[in-house]
Write a protein that holds these residues in place. Structure first.
Motif, mmCIF file in Angstrom:
data_model
loop_
_atom_site.group_PDB
_atom_site.id
_atom_site.type_symbol
_atom_site.label_atom_id
_atom_site.label_comp_id
_atom_site.label_asym_id
_atom_site.label_seq_id
_atom_site.Cartn_x
_atom_site.Cartn_y
_atom_site.Cartn_z
ATOM 1 N N ASP A 91 39.136 43.544 49.052
ATOM 2 C CA ASP A 91 38.662 43.015 47.769
ATOM 3 C C ASP A 91 38.971 43.956 46.598
ATOM 4 O OD1 ASP A 91 37.715 41.116 49.431
ATOM 5 O OD2 ASP A 91 35.671 41.094 48.667
ATOM 6 N N SER A 92 38.897 45.258 46.849
ATOM 7 C CA SER A 92 39.118 46.235 45.778
ATOM 8 C C SER A 92 40.559 46.222 45.272
ATOM 9 C CB SER A 92 38.752 47.641 46.264
ATOM 10 O OG SER A 92 39.554 48.014 47.379
ATOM 11 N N CYS A 93 41.475 45.670 46.073
ATOM 12 C CA CYS A 93 42.895 45.627 45.685
ATOM 13 C C CYS A 93 43.251 44.349 44.941
ATOM 14 C CB CYS A 93 43.786 45.704 46.928
ATOM 15 S SG CYS A 93 43.390 47.037 48.059
ATOM 16 N N GLU A 114 43.674 33.851 50.745
ATOM 17 C CA GLU A 114 43.163 34.449 51.986
ATOM 18 C C GLU A 114 41.903 35.266 51.721
ATOM 19 O OE1 GLU A 114 44.170 33.758 54.926
ATOM 20 O OE2 GLU A 114 46.027 32.704 54.471
ATOM 21 N N ILE A 115 41.843 35.951 50.576
ATOM 22 C CA ILE A 115 40.618 36.651 50.201
ATOM 23 C C ILE A 115 39.472 35.652 50.040
ATOM 24 C CG2 ILE A 115 39.478 37.862 48.296
ATOM 25 C CD1 ILE A 115 41.005 39.838 49.781
ATOM 26 N N THR A 116 39.782 34.474 49.492
ATOM 27 C CA THR A 116 38.761 33.442 49.309
ATOM 28 C C THR A 116 38.184 33.008 50.649
ATOM 29 O OG1 THR A 116 39.904 32.660 47.316
ATOM 30 C CG2 THR A 116 38.292 31.173 48.300
ATOM 31 N N GLN A 137 30.565 33.562 41.939
ATOM 32 C CA GLN A 137 31.054 33.142 40.635
ATOM 33 C C GLN A 137 32.022 34.160 40.039
ATOM 34 O OE1 GLN A 137 27.432 32.094 38.453
ATOM 35 N NE2 GLN A 137 27.799 29.950 38.952
ATOM 36 N N VAL A 138 31.818 35.428 40.340
ATOM 37 C CA VAL A 138 32.785 36.451 39.905
ATOM 38 C C VAL A 138 34.143 36.173 40.555
ATOM 39 C CG1 VAL A 138 33.389 38.893 40.067
ATOM 40 C CG2 VAL A 138 31.056 38.235 39.449
ATOM 41 N N HIS A 139 34.129 35.854 41.854
ATOM 42 C CA HIS A 139 35.390 35.560 42.544
ATOM 43 C C HIS A 139 36.021 34.286 41.993
ATOM 44 C CE1 HIS A 139 38.353 35.624 45.747
ATOM 45 N NE2 HIS A 139 38.106 34.341 45.944
ATOM 46 N N MET A 140 35.192 33.272 41.709
ATOM 47 C CA MET A 140 35.732 32.019 41.158
ATOM 48 C C MET A 140 36.434 32.264 39.823
ATOM 49 S SD MET A 140 35.086 29.933 43.490
ATOM 50 C CE MET A 140 34.191 30.299 44.994
#
Length: 486
Positions: A91-93, A114-116, A137-140
């Protein structure tokens, strides 16, 4: 390749038949530390063959990392089946990879997808909390930014979502990505609203995680008892969210109503018509489409996108709101099948599908107010101040699709410059209604239309607004007129 392989690592090539069944996630070495790769099984692409470079449990040092880069190897690869087992590891990348324009857009989008899935898998294996939803929501918003900044990102995102394997986590990821693509292309423009919609779509089937795995993986027709048990996932999901405070209404609508159908044939409450929130209906339609085009244990092959559209057009007419169905079919045909000619009714509904959907762009304060949605032809012209007088530019034929006390939303074949003064003229049975407004936003929706939002120079009183709406309503009732108060 062999001479660069450390002693504690083994190289094993996959056969052609194996490669056909495998799906690899590319990992750019320049954005990933040796410490992260130490935890995973990694492959290297040599020509058209993938070779196992390091198994799990074996060391991977800074020297190994440097050796690969010195050998001009830009990417290592991880099996998608393995990648899902490493939630949070990469995730950090993500931000660095998404912003690296030297990496192809398709590769960046595949990594994001793939991270999702790993995010979805992490949600499945953890209690649902307010913090969980905030993190989602941050990821969205990262998905939304990618879709908004890269015109072809949606094409690659949907291509990546065509997963060979299927699990609850993959279904969750597919639902949220498809839902956000649909909502974005349909006219929702405010990032927070889009992120909320995507979060709701990812979480809509969270109740299934409380059901037996053998029920979800059943390859035979379900018995009546099994069907009832499966349908109970909606109530199980709603129960989880009712334990939390301040859950967005759109999330609850999606989780609660994505299996309700317009004709009352859905579940669990057998609601009919407009009693079903539009977001719940939209999520249900996306859910059906995703199920049709994805791998399922109970059928031999998934449908093609074209076959799925045909199935929806022929069997879903009574199941969903007519405008929503036209809109979704237009979205799929235009953006997934590359159609250039769409029936006018379908294209129009596709472009104004923010119909009856809360878009906080027009309501940044979060206060509830009245807005009317409809379709009505009008004319608009930009005004420029020249030689101490206002001069009008070319008149454009537009289609108004919403109006509030403070502004209008309309579609135009030509763009309007932001902050430009605009005069809108509406002819209602011979009576001219003129409005002066300033352009607040202008977004190009596709090759045909620009979606324009304008703010009136003064806010109408409630009485004035109702008088305008009454006049428009009398003329638009036979044009698909809709009323929605939020």
């Amino acid at each position: 390749m062999q001479e660069n392989t450390p002693d504690n690592q083994a190289t094993k090539s996959t056969s052609n038949s194996q490669e056909a069944e495998l799906n690899f996630v590319p990992i750019p070495l320049r954005h990933v530390s040796a410490g992260l790769l130490e935890k995973v099984r990694i492959y290297i692409l040599s020509g058209t063959r993938y070779s196992l470079y390091k198994n799990t449990g074996l060391g991977f040092t800074w020297s190994d990392h440097k050796r690969l880069q010195t050998s001009e190897i830009e990417f290592v690869y991880i099996l998608d089946k393995d990648f899902i087992q490493y939630p949070g590891v990469f995730d950090s990348c993500l931000d660095d990879i998404l912003q690296d324009k030297q990496i192809s857009l398709e590769t960046r989008v595949k990594f994001l997808y793939e991270i999702t899935i790993t995010v979805a898998n992490s949600v499945i294996n953890s209690p649902i909390t307010t913090s969980t939803i905030e993190n989602l929501q941050v990821h969205m918003r990262k998905i939304i930014s990618t879709l908004g900044l890269e015109p072809d990102a949606m094409k690659y995102l949907i291509k990546a979502a065509n997963h060979k394997d299927h699990s609850v986590a993959v279904h969750m990821a597919n639902n949220c990505t498809l839902m956000m693509c649909f909502a974005l292309k349909a006219g929702l423009s405010e990032k927070r609203t889009l992120a909320t919609v995507g979060t709701g779509a990812m979480l809509q089937d969270i109740g299934k995680t409380f059901l037996p795995a053998e029920l979800l993986d059943c390859q035979e027709e379900l018995t009546e008892n099994q069907r009832k048990m499966l349908q109970n996932h909606v109530k199980l999901g709603v129960k989880q969210f009712k334990q939390l405070d301040d859950i967005d209404e759109e999330i609850m609508d999606i989780v609660s109503y994505h299996h309700e159908r317009y004709d009352g044939s859905g579940y669990p409450e057998h609601l009919k018509g407009d009693k079903i929130p539009l977001m719940g209906q939209a999520a249900g339609l996306v859910d059906i489409f995703e199920a049709m085009i994805s791998v399922r244990p109970y059928r031999q092959r998934p449908l093609t996108v074209k076959e799925a559209v045909h199935e929806i057009e022929t069997t879903m007419k009574e199941k969903f709101d007519k405008d929503l169905l036209h809109c979704f079919n237009g979205f799929v045909k235009y953006h997934l099948l590359g159609a250039t000619h769409i029936p006018e009714e379908e294209l129009l509904n596709f472009e104004i599908s923010s119909l009856r959907v809360l878009d906080k762009t027009a309501n940044p304060s979060g206060r509830r107010h009245e807005r009317e949605y409809f379709r009505y032809p009008a004319k608009a012209k930009s005004l420029s101040y020249m030689q101490d007088q206002w001069v009008s530019e070319d008149i454009q034929v537009i289609t108004i699709y919403n109006i509030s006390r403070s502004g209008v939303g309309f579609l135009s074949h030509m763009p309007f410059a932001e902050n430009r003064l605009i005069q809108i003229v509406v002819n209602v049975n011979g009576e001219i209604l003129p409005f002066l407004a300033k352009c607040a936003r202008c977004n190009q929706q596709n090759r045909e239309w620009h979606s324009v939002g304008v703010k009136f120079l003064r806010t109408f009183t409630r009485a004035e607004f109702r008088a305008i709406v009454e006049k428009l309503g009398d003329s638009t009732r036979n044009m698909g007129y809709r009323t929605f108060t939020y």
